[in-house]
Every structure is written in structure tokens, then in C-alpha cells.
Design a protein around this motif. Structure first.
Motif, PDB file in Angstrom:
ATOM      1  N   LYS A 243      29.449  26.362   5.226  1.00 20.10           N
ATOM      2  CA  LYS A 243      29.834  25.467   6.321  1.00 20.10           C
ATOM      3  C   LYS A 243      29.504  26.046   7.690  1.00 20.10           C
ATOM      4  CE  LYS A 243      34.005  23.504   8.460  1.00 20.10           C
ATOM      5  NZ  LYS A 243      35.483  23.400   8.356  1.00 20.10           N
ATOM      6  N   VAL A 244      29.705  27.340   7.887  1.00 30.00           N
ATOM      7  CA  VAL A 244      29.652  27.905   9.247  1.00 30.00           C
ATOM      8  C   VAL A 244      28.398  28.723   9.535  1.00 30.00           C
ATOM      9  CG1 VAL A 244      32.172  27.959   9.347  1.00 30.00           C
ATOM     10  CG2 VAL A 244      30.936  30.004   8.588  1.00 30.00           C
ATOM     11  N   ALA A 245      27.612  29.062   8.516  1.00 29.57           N
ATOM     12  CA  ALA A 245      26.466  29.964   8.723  1.00 29.57           C
ATOM     13  C   ALA A 245      25.220  29.200   9.152  1.00 29.57           C
ATOM     14  CB  ALA A 245      26.188  30.755   7.450  1.00 29.57           C
ATOM     15  N   HIS A 246      24.448  29.815  10.016  1.00 26.95           N
ATOM     16  CA  HIS A 246      23.114  29.315  10.350  1.00 26.95           C
ATOM     17  C   HIS A 246      22.241  30.516  10.705  1.00 26.95           C
ATOM     18  CE1 HIS A 246      24.117  29.824  14.626  1.00 26.95           C
ATOM     19  NE2 HIS A 246      25.254  29.165  14.388  1.00 26.95           N
ATOM     20  N   LYS A 247      20.962  30.256  10.940  1.00 34.64           N
ATOM     21  CA  LYS A 247      20.009  31.359  11.074  1.00 34.64           C
ATOM     22  C   LYS A 247      20.275  32.246  12.286  1.00 34.64           C
ATOM     23  CE  LYS A 247      16.435  28.700  13.515  1.00 34.64           C
ATOM     24  NZ  LYS A 247      15.008  28.282  13.453  1.00 34.64           N
ATOM     25  N   HIS A 248      20.979  31.732  13.289  1.00 36.29           N
ATOM     26  CA  HIS A 248      21.192  32.515  14.501  1.00 36.29           C
ATOM     27  C   HIS A 248      22.454  33.363  14.460  1.00 36.29           C
ATOM     28  CE1 HIS A 248      17.873  30.434  16.356  1.00 36.29           C
ATOM     29  NE2 HIS A 248      18.447  29.252  16.168  1.00 36.29           N
ATOM     30  N   ASN A 249      23.407  33.054  13.577  1.00 37.34           N
ATOM     31  CA  ASN A 249      24.684  33.778  13.598  1.00 37.34           C
ATOM     32  C   ASN A 249      24.930  34.619  12.356  1.00 37.34           C
ATOM     33  OD1 ASN A 249      25.374  31.902  11.606  1.00 37.34           O
ATOM     34  ND2 ASN A 249      27.370  31.427  12.496  1.00 37.34           N
ATOM     35  N   THR A 250      23.910  34.763  11.503  1.00 37.07           N
ATOM     36  CA  THR A 250      24.101  35.456  10.224  1.00 37.07           C
ATOM     37  C   THR A 250      23.201  36.677  10.116  1.00 37.07           C
ATOM     38  OG1 THR A 250      24.634  33.343   9.172  1.00 37.07           O
ATOM     39  CG2 THR A 250      24.111  35.195   7.718  1.00 37.07           C
ATOM     40  N   GLY A 251      23.804  37.814   9.782  1.00 34.38           N
ATOM     41  CA  GLY A 251      23.067  39.042   9.535  1.00 34.38           C
ATOM     42  C   GLY A 251      23.216  39.482   8.091  1.00 34.38           C
ATOM     43  N   VAL A 252      22.318  40.343   7.658  1.00 37.24           N
ATOM     44  CA  VAL A 252      22.297  40.834   6.275  1.00 37.24           C
ATOM     45  C   VAL A 252      22.238  42.353   6.296  1.00 37.24           C
ATOM     46  CG1 VAL A 252      20.962  40.910   4.136  1.00 37.24           C
ATOM     47  CG2 VAL A 252      21.218  38.747   5.361  1.00 37.24           C
ATOM     48  N   VAL A 253      23.039  42.993   5.464  1.00 39.75           N
ATOM     49  CA  VAL A 253      22.997  44.444   5.316  1.00 39.75           C
ATOM     50  C   VAL A 253      22.527  44.770   3.898  1.00 39.75           C
ATOM     51  CG1 VAL A 253      24.318  46.583   5.262  1.00 39.75           C
ATOM     52  CG2 VAL A 253      24.808  44.855   7.004  1.00 39.75           C
ATOM     53  N   ILE A 254      21.384  45.419   3.812  1.00 37.71           N
ATOM     54  CA  ILE A 254      20.845  45.846   2.515  1.00 37.71           C
ATOM     55  C   ILE A 254      20.706  47.364   2.575  1.00 37.71           C
ATOM     56  CG2 ILE A 254      18.955  45.617   0.871  1.00 37.71           C
ATOM     57  CD1 ILE A 254      18.365  42.890   2.199  1.00 37.71           C
ATOM     58  N   ASP A 255      21.756  48.018   2.178  1.00 38.40           N
ATOM     59  CA  ASP A 255      21.862  49.473   2.265  1.00 38.40           C
ATOM     60  C   ASP A 255      22.774  49.920   1.128  1.00 38.40           C
ATOM     61  OD1 ASP A 255      22.658  52.112   2.846  1.00 38.40           O
ATOM     62  OD2 ASP A 255      22.453  51.805   5.007  1.00 38.40           O
ATOM     63  N   GLU A 256      22.293  50.822   0.297  1.00 34.90           N
ATOM     64  CA  GLU A 256      23.092  51.240  -0.852  1.00 34.90           C
ATOM     65  C   GLU A 256      24.443  51.826  -0.449  1.00 34.90           C
ATOM     66  OE1 GLU A 256      21.659  54.873  -2.908  1.00 34.90           O
ATOM     67  OE2 GLU A 256      20.008  54.799  -1.465  1.00 34.90           O
ATOM     68  N   ASN A 257      24.550  52.338   0.767  1.00 35.26           N
ATOM     69  CA  ASN A 257      25.826  52.858   1.250  1.00 35.26           C
ATOM     70  C   ASN A 257      26.795  51.753   1.647  1.00 35.26           C
ATOM     71  OD1 ASN A 257      25.337  55.766   1.144  1.00 35.26           O
ATOM     72  ND2 ASN A 257      23.797  55.377   2.723  1.00 35.26           N
ATOM     73  N   ALA A 258      26.278  50.525   1.769  1.00 34.71           N
ATOM     74  CA  ALA A 258      27.111  49.398   2.176  1.00 34.71           C
ATOM     75  C   ALA A 258      27.433  48.466   1.020  1.00 34.71           C
ATOM     76  CB  ALA A 258      26.412  48.612   3.291  1.00 34.71           C
ATOM     77  N   PHE A 259      27.064  48.841  -0.210  1.00 38.15           N
ATOM     78  CA  PHE A 259      27.380  48.012  -1.372  1.00 38.15           C
ATOM     79  C   PHE A 259      28.831  48.239  -1.788  1.00 38.15           C
ATOM     80  CE2 PHE A 259      22.707  48.404  -2.936  1.00 38.15           C
ATOM     81  CZ  PHE A 259      22.301  47.605  -1.881  1.00 38.15           C
ATOM     82  N   THR A 260      29.345  47.312  -2.578  1.00 42.28           N
ATOM     83  CA  THR A 260      30.610  47.529  -3.283  1.00 42.28           C
ATOM     84  C   THR A 260      30.329  47.475  -4.783  1.00 42.28           C
ATOM     85  OG1 THR A 260      31.173  45.167  -3.280  1.00 42.28           O
ATOM     86  CG2 THR A 260      31.994  46.507  -1.447  1.00 42.28           C
ATOM     87  N   LEU A 261      31.203  48.092  -5.556  1.00 41.73           N
ATOM     88  CA  LEU A 261      31.054  48.148  -7.005  1.00 41.73           C
ATOM     89  C   LEU A 261      32.289  47.548  -7.662  1.00 41.73           C
ATOM     90  CD1 LEU A 261      29.684  51.803  -7.339  1.00 41.73           C
ATOM     91  CD2 LEU A 261      28.363  49.688  -7.457  1.00 41.73           C
ATOM     92  N   SER A 262      32.063  46.705  -8.666  1.00 38.51           N
ATOM     93  CA  SER A 262      33.162  46.069  -9.394  1.00 38.51           C
ATOM     94  C   SER A 262      33.044  46.365 -10.877  1.00 38.51           C
ATOM     95  CB  SER A 262      33.148  44.550  -9.177  1.00 38.51           C
ATOM     96  OG  SER A 262      33.218  44.244  -7.809  1.00 38.51           O
ATOM     97  N   GLU A 263      34.164  46.234 -11.562  1.00 35.64           N
ATOM     98  CA  GLU A 263      34.172  46.395 -13.012  1.00 35.64           C
ATOM     99  C   GLU A 263      33.721  45.083 -13.663  1.00 35.64           C
ATOM    100  OE1 GLU A 263      34.730  48.991 -14.972  1.00 35.64           O
ATOM    101  OE2 GLU A 263      35.012  50.305 -13.229  1.00 35.64           O
ATOM    102  N   PRO A 264      32.681  45.121 -14.495  1.00 35.19           N
ATOM    103  CA  PRO A 264      32.209  43.894 -15.146  1.00 35.19           C
ATOM    104  C   PRO A 264      33.110  43.482 -16.296  1.00 35.19           C
ATOM    105  CG  PRO A 264      30.941  45.757 -15.924  1.00 35.19           C
ATOM    106  CD  PRO A 264      31.869  46.298 -14.862  1.00 35.19           C
ATOM    107  N   LYS A 265      33.047  42.223 -16.659  1.00 37.78           N
ATOM    108  CA  LYS A 265      33.789  41.733 -17.809  1.00 37.78           C
ATOM    109  C   LYS A 265      33.268  42.400 -19.077  1.00 37.78           C
ATOM    110  CE  LYS A 265      36.169  38.798 -15.358  1.00 37.78           C
ATOM    111  NZ  LYS A 265      37.617  39.019 -15.096  1.00 37.78           N
ATOM    112  N   LEU A 266      34.173  42.549 -20.040  1.00 35.52           N
ATOM    113  CA  LEU A 266      33.812  43.216 -21.297  1.00 35.52           C
ATOM    114  C   LEU A 266      33.611  42.238 -22.442  1.00 35.52           C
ATOM    115  CD1 LEU A 266      36.290  46.235 -21.118  1.00 35.52           C
ATOM    116  CD2 LEU A 266      33.893  46.151 -20.399  1.00 35.52           C
ATOM    117  N   LYS A 267      33.984  40.973 -22.225  1.00 30.55           N
ATOM    118  CA  LYS A 267      33.817  39.952 -23.253  1.00 30.55           C
ATOM    119  C   LYS A 267      33.044  38.774 -22.678  1.00 30.55           C
ATOM    120  CE  LYS A 267      38.129  41.107 -25.662  1.00 30.55           C
ATOM    121  NZ  LYS A 267      39.442  40.582 -26.124  1.00 30.55           N
ATOM    122  N   PHE A 268      32.176  38.198 -23.503  1.00 31.55           N
ATOM    123  CA  PHE A 268      31.349  37.099 -23.034  1.00 31.55           C
ATOM    124  C   PHE A 268      32.212  35.919 -22.594  1.00 31.55           C
ATOM    125  CE2 PHE A 268      28.833  33.256 -23.412  1.00 31.55           C
ATOM    126  CZ  PHE A 268      27.640  33.613 -22.809  1.00 31.55           C
TER     127      PHE A 268
END
Length: 377
Positions: A243-268
Motif C-alpha cells: 500500500k505505501v511503497a513506491h520507487k522513491h521511498n523504498t530502499g533495499v539492503v543486501i548484505d549478509e550482515n543485515a540478514f536474519t535467520l529463522s528456524e524452518p519447519k520440520l514437517k511438510f
């Protein structure tokens, strides 16, 4: 003779359709996904440190908080910041665990909610409360089952706020574990990120993921928060950003130090329910993005059936030439994108994952009309 000519014409039409499907895929890969594959961050003349409010919503997350909260609390960020944990009607030991953390970490703020908000399913209500309690303009959101990939996560994410930027999209990865399901989950996460990050880099942001997302508090308040989507179980991340994002107000961070890690599901089955909830919001996207994302998914779904038909009934030589053009393109772009997002161990199997996507669309097609669960945990 006429019947033979008609049959020949039909197979020619099938080959033309196969070529069109392949061309659509090549346009997406070279026109959009290339943005992530060849992404280079701009050189910065100076860095900055904004005051930041990190917000986590939790319901019965004592175990996850015990494991992951230290990773947020021990961030190397000397500037003003706070961590707000909204404890939403937990029945486990979440409250007591947070109180113990609070004795050591004075930057931890606890908001205990002991009632539900009628007519507001999902976590939009506790997240809204957390945002309203925040003392700083820049908000950084993550989940209780996530941990920053490094102690510089907070710094890297907030540093993307240049003049005019109000939203910063990050990557929320899943931990690498043995087993086929883990690889399928991680490839799916990568594939989704390749799309929303590449679209954002192309000036067409359409979603973010709540595991690693930042935006300004004023943007939230000016758009009346989640009021337009309060009736939906999900959407606190993707639909709000849509709803609120457009090309002028949105930035992207692609840096392995800026990632987060989550625990994946163990069952399908658990993963299926999770994906069903996530996909249920796609039908609320704007017509433009429903078309763009739908066209990509349709061309990907139809590629292998069209290839097999042409391979058997048309010219196998020409069919292989067309197939090879996409194969080489996809191999190059996938390798570079996986390398960017630290998922390069998946690359040797990318061609199998590509075939899997046909079955993936068949399995998860029901998410389009299936009613998702109302609870968010």
C-alpha cells in the motif's frame, strides 16, 4: 493430406507458444531478476546512526525468545536504540522470561497485552501497539523466532535511510539443516526474495517480509496503520508495504550482515499451512502486480509441459535450442542471486528445484481460495 497439414499447423502453434513462454521467462530474468544478480551497493561518503526502535511481537514464544533475544540485545550499535517486545496474551513463561532479561538489559521495553482485539485477527493489533509505544522514528521489525545473522544487523539496516527513504527491505533467511524439506523451504524463501527484492530494485516495490523489515513510524501513522487490512489474518508486512511503497521511498539492503535467520519447519504439513497463510494475501495486491506476478508464475508453470509436447511432437532440435536459452540464463542469474543471498549451496540443485516448481504451483494453488487460520502464531 489436409488432416496432416492441420496437425502440422497445430504443432507449429504449440512451438510458437513454447517460444513465447520462454521469451516471457527471459524478460523476467534479464529485465528484473538481473537487478539482484548484479546488484552493487552505492559507495557511501559517510555512514549514519539514527535512533531506532526494534519491535518484536510474541505469543507463547518463551523458547524462541530465550534463544534469539540475546542476538538482538547484543547488537553493536552505540547510538540511541530500544527493543520493544509485545507479549500478546501468552500462556507460557514469556512474561517471566522477559522480566529476567529486563533486569540486565535496560534498553528492553516490555508491553504486556492480556486481551484480544475483536475483529482484528493476526498480529496487527500487538504490532500496532508496539509501534505506538515506540520512542523513535525508525522502526525495525523482526519475529521472535528470528535472530540477526550478525551483531551489525541493526547498524546495516538503519544505514540505508537516505533522504526520501521511508521503507527498507531486508532478507529473512532460514537456517541450513540436513534434509530435502529444508532445501525446499530455503529455495522457496530465496525464490520469493529474488522476486520482491528485484522488483524493488527495478523501482516496483510490492512487499516485504516481517522477519526483516524497517519503515518510519510517521509513514505508519499517516496511513492509519493497518486499518484498511485489519479484517485480514495476514498482511501486516506484505499488504502494508504494498500500500505505501513506491520507487522513491523504498530502499533495499543486501548484505549478509543485515540478514536474519529463522528456524524452518520440520514437517511438510506445517510448512504447507504456513505458506497457505502467506499466499492468502496475494489476491489483495493491485491489478498491476497480480498481472506481473501471475504472468511470471504462469509462464514458469507452463514451461516444462510445453517443452515436453514440443520435444515429442515437433522438432526436438529446435525445442532444445529454445530450452537451452532459458537454461543458461537461469543458471547464470540463479547462481549470482544465490551468491548474493548466501544460498549458493542450493545452486547445484537449481535445475531440480525448477522442475519442482511445476508441482509446487499445483500443491499450493489451493491457497488462493482457502481461508487461512485466524491466529498468527
Amino acid at each position: 493430406m489436409d488432416l496432416l497439414q492441420i496437425n502440422l499447423d497445430w504443432w507449429q502453434v504449440a512451438f510458437i507458444c513454447f517460444c513465447v513462454i520462454t521469451l516471457i521467462q527471459l524478460i523476467y530474468y534479464w529485465g528484473i531478476f538481473r537487478k539482484l544478480a548484479y546488484f552493487k551497493p552505492r559507495e557511501r561518503e559517510h555512514t549514519q546512526q539514527h535512533p531506532v526502535s526494534v519491535i518484536i511481537c510474541a505469543r507463547d514464544e518463551a523458547g524462541n525468545l530465550a534463544r534469539n533475544l540475546p542476538g538482538v540485545l547484543f547488537q553493536q550499535y552505540p547510538s540511541t536504540h530500544e527493543l520493544i517486545v509485545v507479549n500478546h496474551n501468552s500462556q507460557d513463561d514469556t512474561r517471566y522470561l522477559l522480566e529476567e532479561f529486563r533486569k540486565t538489559f535496560k534498553s528492553l521495553e516490555i508491553v504486556n497485552l492480556e486481551h484480544e482485539a475483536k475483529g482484528i485477527p493476526g498480529k496487527k493489533y500487538p504490532l500496532s501497539i508496539g509501534i505506538r509505544e515506540a520512542n523513535h522514528e525508525i522502526l525495525l521489525l523482526t519475529d521472535a523466532d528470528c535472530v540477526p545473522a550478525s551483531e551489525n544487523w541493526l547498524y546495516r539496516m538503519q544505514d540505508a535511510y537516505q533522504p526520501g527513504i521511508e521503507i527498507v527491505l531486508g532478507y529473512g533467511a532460514y537456517r541450513k539443516k540436513p534434509g530435502l524439506l529444508n532445501k525446499l523451504i530455503r529455495f522457496d524463501t530465496f525464490h520469493t526474495a529474488m522476486q520482491y527484492l528485484s522488483f524493488a530494485l527495478s523501482g516496483m516495490p510490492y512487499m516485504g517480509v516481517g522477519r526483516n523489515l524497517s519503515y518510519k513510524r510517521q509513514l505508519f501513522l499517516e496511513n492509519k496503520g493497518f486499518s484498511s487490512i485489519n479484517h485480514l489474518p495476514g498482511g501486516d508486512d506484505d499488504l502494508f508495504i504494498h500500500k505505501v511503497a513506491h520507487k522513491h521511498n523504498t530502499g533495499v539492503v543486501i548484505d549478509e550482515n543485515a540478514f536474519t535467520l529463522s528456524e524452518p519447519k520440520l514437517k511438510f504439513g506445517d510448512w504447507f499451512r504456513q505458506k497457505t497463510r502467506h499466499y492468502s494475501t496475494g489476491k489483495y495486491y493491485s491489478p498491476k502486480f497480480r498481472f506481473l506476478l501471475g504472468l511470471y508464475a504462469f509462464s514458469q508453470f507452463m514451461f516444462y509441459p510445453a517443452f515436453i509436447i514440443c520435444l515429442i511432437f515437433f522438432s526436438w532440435q529446435w525445442s532444445l535450442v529454445v530450452f537451452g536459452s532459458r537454461f543458461i540464463t537461469q543458471a547464470i542469474i540463479s547462481y549470482k542471486c544465490m551468491n548474493r543471498l548466501q544460498e549458493k549451496d542450493l545452486w547445484p540443485w537449481w535445475w531440480l528445484f525448477d522442475i519442482w516448481m511445476f508441482f509446487y504451483y499445483c500443491i499450493f494453488a489451493s491457497a488462493i481460495w482457502k481461508k487461512p487460520r485466524q491466529n498468527w502464531n
